[in-house]
Design an enzyme around this catalytic site. Structure first.
Site, mmCIF file in Angstrom:
data_model
loop_
_atom_site.group_PDB
_atom_site.id
_atom_site.type_symbol
_atom_site.label_atom_id
_atom_site.label_comp_id
_atom_site.label_asym_id
_atom_site.label_seq_id
_atom_site.Cartn_x
_atom_site.Cartn_y
_atom_site.Cartn_z
ATOM 1 N N ASP A 41 0.804 -1.316 -0.198
ATOM 2 C CA ASP A 41 -0.089 -0.010 -0.002
ATOM 3 C C ASP A 41 0.890 1.223 0.084
ATOM 4 O O ASP A 41 0.412 2.223 0.492
ATOM 5 C CB ASP A 41 -0.959 -0.074 1.290
ATOM 6 C CG ASP A 41 -0.172 -0.185 2.572
ATOM 7 O OD1 ASP A 41 1.070 -0.472 2.561
ATOM 8 O OD2 ASP A 41 -0.829 0.222 3.508
ATOM 9 N N HIS A 244 22.923 4.298 -19.829
ATOM 10 C CA HIS A 244 21.690 4.535 -18.772
ATOM 11 C C HIS A 244 22.012 3.709 -17.644
ATOM 12 O O HIS A 244 21.237 2.954 -17.113
ATOM 13 C CB HIS A 244 20.345 4.086 -19.296
ATOM 14 C CG HIS A 244 19.707 5.410 -20.392
ATOM 15 N ND1 HIS A 244 18.753 5.383 -20.955
ATOM 16 C CD2 HIS A 244 20.312 6.551 -20.668
ATOM 17 C CE1 HIS A 244 18.440 6.415 -21.823
ATOM 18 N NE2 HIS A 244 19.676 7.121 -21.407
ATOM 19 N N ASP A 261 25.382 11.673 -14.696
ATOM 20 C CA ASP A 261 24.497 12.448 -15.450
ATOM 21 C C ASP A 261 23.374 12.736 -14.496
ATOM 22 O O ASP A 261 22.514 11.858 -14.110
ATOM 23 C CB ASP A 261 23.885 11.527 -16.652
ATOM 24 C CG ASP A 261 23.168 11.969 -17.594
ATOM 25 O OD1 ASP A 261 22.292 13.039 -17.147
ATOM 26 O OD2 ASP A 261 23.069 11.816 -18.765
ATOM 27 N N ASP A 272 19.881 19.212 -16.860
ATOM 28 C CA ASP A 272 20.041 17.724 -17.327
ATOM 29 C C ASP A 272 21.814 18.227 -17.798
ATOM 30 O O ASP A 272 22.189 18.753 -19.136
ATOM 31 C CB ASP A 272 19.453 17.413 -18.828
ATOM 32 C CG ASP A 272 19.907 16.180 -19.346
ATOM 33 O OD1 ASP A 272 20.583 15.429 -18.565
ATOM 34 O OD2 ASP A 272 19.461 15.710 -20.346
ATOM 35 N N HIS A 351 24.343 7.461 -29.559
ATOM 36 C CA HIS A 351 23.187 8.079 -29.195
ATOM 37 C C HIS A 351 23.295 9.411 -29.967
ATOM 38 O O HIS A 351 24.368 9.898 -30.532
ATOM 39 C CB HIS A 351 23.128 8.392 -27.780
ATOM 40 C CG HIS A 351 24.529 9.098 -27.113
ATOM 41 N ND1 HIS A 351 24.502 10.436 -27.230
ATOM 42 C CD2 HIS A 351 25.279 8.748 -26.287
ATOM 43 C CE1 HIS A 351 25.527 10.937 -26.478
ATOM 44 N NE2 HIS A 351 26.158 9.787 -26.054
ATOM 45 N N HIS A 355 18.455 16.583 -27.263
ATOM 46 C CA HIS A 355 16.948 16.298 -27.180
ATOM 47 C C HIS A 355 16.322 17.561 -26.536
ATOM 48 O O HIS A 355 17.019 18.453 -25.854
ATOM 49 C CB HIS A 355 16.704 15.271 -26.432
ATOM 50 C CG HIS A 355 17.395 15.065 -24.905
ATOM 51 N ND1 HIS A 355 16.921 15.756 -23.888
ATOM 52 C CD2 HIS A 355 18.382 14.511 -24.456
ATOM 53 C CE1 HIS A 355 17.367 15.714 -22.840
ATOM 54 N NE2 HIS A 355 18.532 14.929 -23.209
ATOM 55 N N HIS A 362 13.461 14.381 -21.476
ATOM 56 C CA HIS A 362 13.277 14.299 -23.021
ATOM 57 C C HIS A 362 11.828 15.195 -23.358
ATOM 58 O O HIS A 362 10.902 14.389 -23.162
ATOM 59 C CB HIS A 362 13.242 12.907 -23.566
ATOM 60 C CG HIS A 362 14.634 12.364 -23.191
ATOM 61 N ND1 HIS A 362 14.819 10.854 -22.700
ATOM 62 C CD2 HIS A 362 15.811 12.965 -23.281
ATOM 63 C CE1 HIS A 362 15.997 10.782 -22.644
ATOM 64 N NE2 HIS A 362 16.779 12.032 -22.577
ATOM 65 N N GLU A 385 25.320 16.936 -26.127
ATOM 66 C CA GLU A 385 25.946 15.906 -25.241
ATOM 67 C C GLU A 385 26.633 14.778 -25.818
ATOM 68 O O GLU A 385 26.154 13.840 -26.079
ATOM 69 C CB GLU A 385 24.936 15.251 -24.281
ATOM 70 C CG GLU A 385 23.774 14.859 -25.151
ATOM 71 C CD GLU A 385 22.661 14.118 -24.248
ATOM 72 O OE1 GLU A 385 23.028 13.200 -23.543
ATOM 73 O OE2 GLU A 385 21.304 14.531 -24.252
ATOM 74 N N TYR A 389 32.700 6.053 -25.972
ATOM 75 C CA TYR A 389 32.289 5.004 -25.020
ATOM 76 C C TYR A 389 33.216 3.544 -25.560
ATOM 77 O O TYR A 389 32.795 3.138 -26.744
ATOM 78 C CB TYR A 389 30.996 4.562 -24.836
ATOM 79 C CG TYR A 389 29.955 5.899 -24.526
ATOM 80 C CD1 TYR A 389 30.047 6.261 -23.393
ATOM 81 C CD2 TYR A 389 29.384 6.481 -25.853
ATOM 82 C CE1 TYR A 389 29.103 7.386 -23.256
ATOM 83 C CE2 TYR A 389 28.530 7.348 -25.511
ATOM 84 C CZ TYR A 389 28.466 8.152 -24.239
ATOM 85 O OH TYR A 389 27.760 9.306 -23.886
ATOM 86 N N ARG A 407 31.206 11.510 -21.427
ATOM 87 C CA ARG A 407 29.869 12.435 -21.815
ATOM 88 C C ARG A 407 30.041 13.772 -21.269
ATOM 89 O O ARG A 407 30.344 13.857 -19.982
ATOM 90 C CB ARG A 407 28.769 11.664 -21.920
ATOM 91 C CG ARG A 407 27.601 12.632 -22.396
ATOM 92 C CD ARG A 407 26.143 11.670 -22.651
ATOM 93 N NE ARG A 407 25.558 11.341 -21.108
ATOM 94 C CZ ARG A 407 25.626 10.160 -20.863
ATOM 95 N NH1 ARG A 407 26.518 9.044 -21.453
ATOM 96 N NH2 ARG A 407 25.088 9.761 -19.688
ATOM 97 N N GLU A 409 27.873 16.998 -21.138
ATOM 98 C CA GLU A 409 26.432 17.427 -21.606
ATOM 99 C C GLU A 409 26.106 18.864 -20.979
ATOM 100 O O GLU A 409 26.096 19.036 -19.712
ATOM 101 C CB GLU A 409 25.379 16.566 -21.145
ATOM 102 C CG GLU A 409 23.987 17.027 -21.411
ATOM 103 C CD GLU A 409 22.606 15.874 -20.819
ATOM 104 O OE1 GLU A 409 21.886 15.813 -21.458
ATOM 105 O OE2 GLU A 409 23.298 15.020 -19.978
#
Length: 441
Positions: A41, A244, A261, A272, A351, A355, A362, A385, A389, A407, A409
């Site tokens: 619950d 991710h 990130d 972001d 990638h 965005h 996003h 970004e 990799y 990365r 960004e």
């Protein structure tokens, strides 16, 4: 508690006016996000549907908006009623009177009346502006209401009104930020930047990724963020090559790079930011060369942003630049044009470069118009970004780069002649970061 929507009712009134002007041939229905059970619950923390909030500033679940530009009451709101017994457990509710007083609807009704009233509200509409497929139970209510509304017309020979995606329409409005929205976004990105600075300052070998995650998110909350814009990514070493990665569970080792990130949400808009830095406080020669390859491309992409340019152009610029850098680093070999045509870069840069950014990380808004990539216009906000990799088991890459993920960004808004970097407070130059890392050990 401070009652009413953040920023005042006028912001939301202007947004509704813009929306009503675009649905002159129909009626729009937008539902609040449902509450979701985490386990037993216990609920997940509640966040309002972005489009619902965009038009109202109202944050309670079990609510519905009906917009009808042809009605004497163009903005009708259905909400939960006051319930002292539930408020004892779950907290304050506005109820119909509070919603009418603080949120400016023309009419307010209990949510329990929505299903009964819906056919009458939409009976004259040529189109129903509604996003089908998000909330199954509510879809059934709306579709049943449409059928009942059609029957109310008698034997006219007319079918049910057509359905149009209201979220796409609102998304086009959300794409262009007002002054108020830009102020919220500047605050969200400022808070986000401070979270990254706090992580750099606290970082030391032997910490765990989740400890750095806690530092970042604590700084967000201390500076006024209502919640995270998305789940934080804190990846050390080869974990940074997982786009991710969210486990955030490994120990951080001395000679690794750490990729973070993370973004804070403020005023229902989110920052972001991604930054990558050496855990030890000093890049090794190979790490520095690899990092600066990405930084060079990222800065070049930002320099190209201005009205009339397309996001697709920015992405192609990143591909071109990263391919040049990978050739120089010895990660790729051969003819640049051929490598790009064969998408050899995709193995190491899988990638997109950008965005849309706003209420959702996003964010909504079309990327193509009339089948063509969209041109940038002032007040659009998005990320830049690029990254590289290199898998640990990639024997085709030089050994010193295997297992490295970088990365970088930033968030930008398009201006009349270029762009404003909203996240400039977050350090990304090698010397800046090396002067901060571990300062608070």
């Amino acid at each position: 508690m401070t009652k009413g929507p953040k920023g005042g009712v006028e912001i939301y009134k202007k947004r509704r006016k813009a929306c009503l002007e675009r649905i002159k041939d129909g009626v729009a229905i937008i539902a609040a996000n449902p509450e979701l059970i985490r386990n037993n619950d216990v609920h997940y923390p509640y966040r309002q549907d972005s489009s619902f909030y965009y038009l109202t500033g109202y944050t309670e679940p079990e609510s519905v908006i009906v917009l009808d530009p042809s009605s004497p009451s163009p903005f009708v709101l259905f909400v939960r009623e006051k319930d002292p017994s539930r408020e004892l457990w779950d907290g304050f509710r506005y109820g119909t009177q509070g919603a009418e007083q603080y949120y400016g609807p023309n009419k307010v009704y209990p949510i329990t009346e929505f299903e009964k009233m819906l056919p009458d509200l939409i009976k004259n509409a040529e189109k129903i502006y509604y996003k089908i497929g998000e909330y199954k139970e509510f879809d059934e209510t709306v579709l049943e209401g449409m059928q009942l509304a059609r029957r109310m017309k008698g034997r006219s020979g007319l079918g049910a009104p057509s359905l149009v995606d209201i979220k796409q329409l609102i998304g086009e409005l959300r794409l262009f930020k007002t002054d108020e929205e830009l102020d919220f976004l500047r605050k969200a990105t400022e808070i986000s930047a401070h979270g990254h600075i706090a992580a750099m300052s606290a970082c030391r070998p032997g910490m765990f990724e989740f400890e750095i995650e806690a530092v970042v998110e604590s700084e967000f909350r201390k500076r006024g963020a209502e919640r995270l814009g998305y789940g934080s990514i804190v990846g050390s070493g080869a974990n940074a090559t997982v786009l991710h990665y969210v486990s955030n569970s490994d120990e951080i080792m001395k000679d690794q790079l750490l990729l973070i990130d993370a973004g804070a949400e403020y005023g229902y808009v989110t920052g972001d930011i991604t930054r990558t830095f050496p855990v030890s406080g000093k890049f090794t020669p190979a790490q520095k060369k690899f990092y600066e390859a990405v930084l060079t491309v990222q800065k070049d992409c930002i320099s190209a942003i201005k009205p009339g340019v397309k996001l697709a152009d920015i992405h192609q610029r990143a591909i071109d630049g990263l391919t040049d850098q990978m050739l120089e680093l010895g990660i790729l070999k051969g003819n640049k044009k051929s490598l790009i045509e064969k998408r050899e870069f995709f193995k190491y840069y899988p990638h997109g470069t950008s965005h849309w950014l706003g209420m959702d990380v996003h964010d909504s808004g079309l990327y193509q118009v009339n089948g063509e990539p969209r041109k940038l216009e002032p007040r659009m906000c998005f990320t830049v970004e690029p990254g590289l990799y290199i898998p640990t088991n990639d024997t085709s890459a030089p050994a010193e780069y295997r297992g490295l993920g970088v990365r970088i960004e930033d968030d930008v808004t398009v201006t009349d002649s270029g762009c404003e970097v909203l996240t400039k407070l977050a350090p990304k130059e090698v010397s800046e970061m090396e002067s901060i890392i571990g300062k608070n050990r």
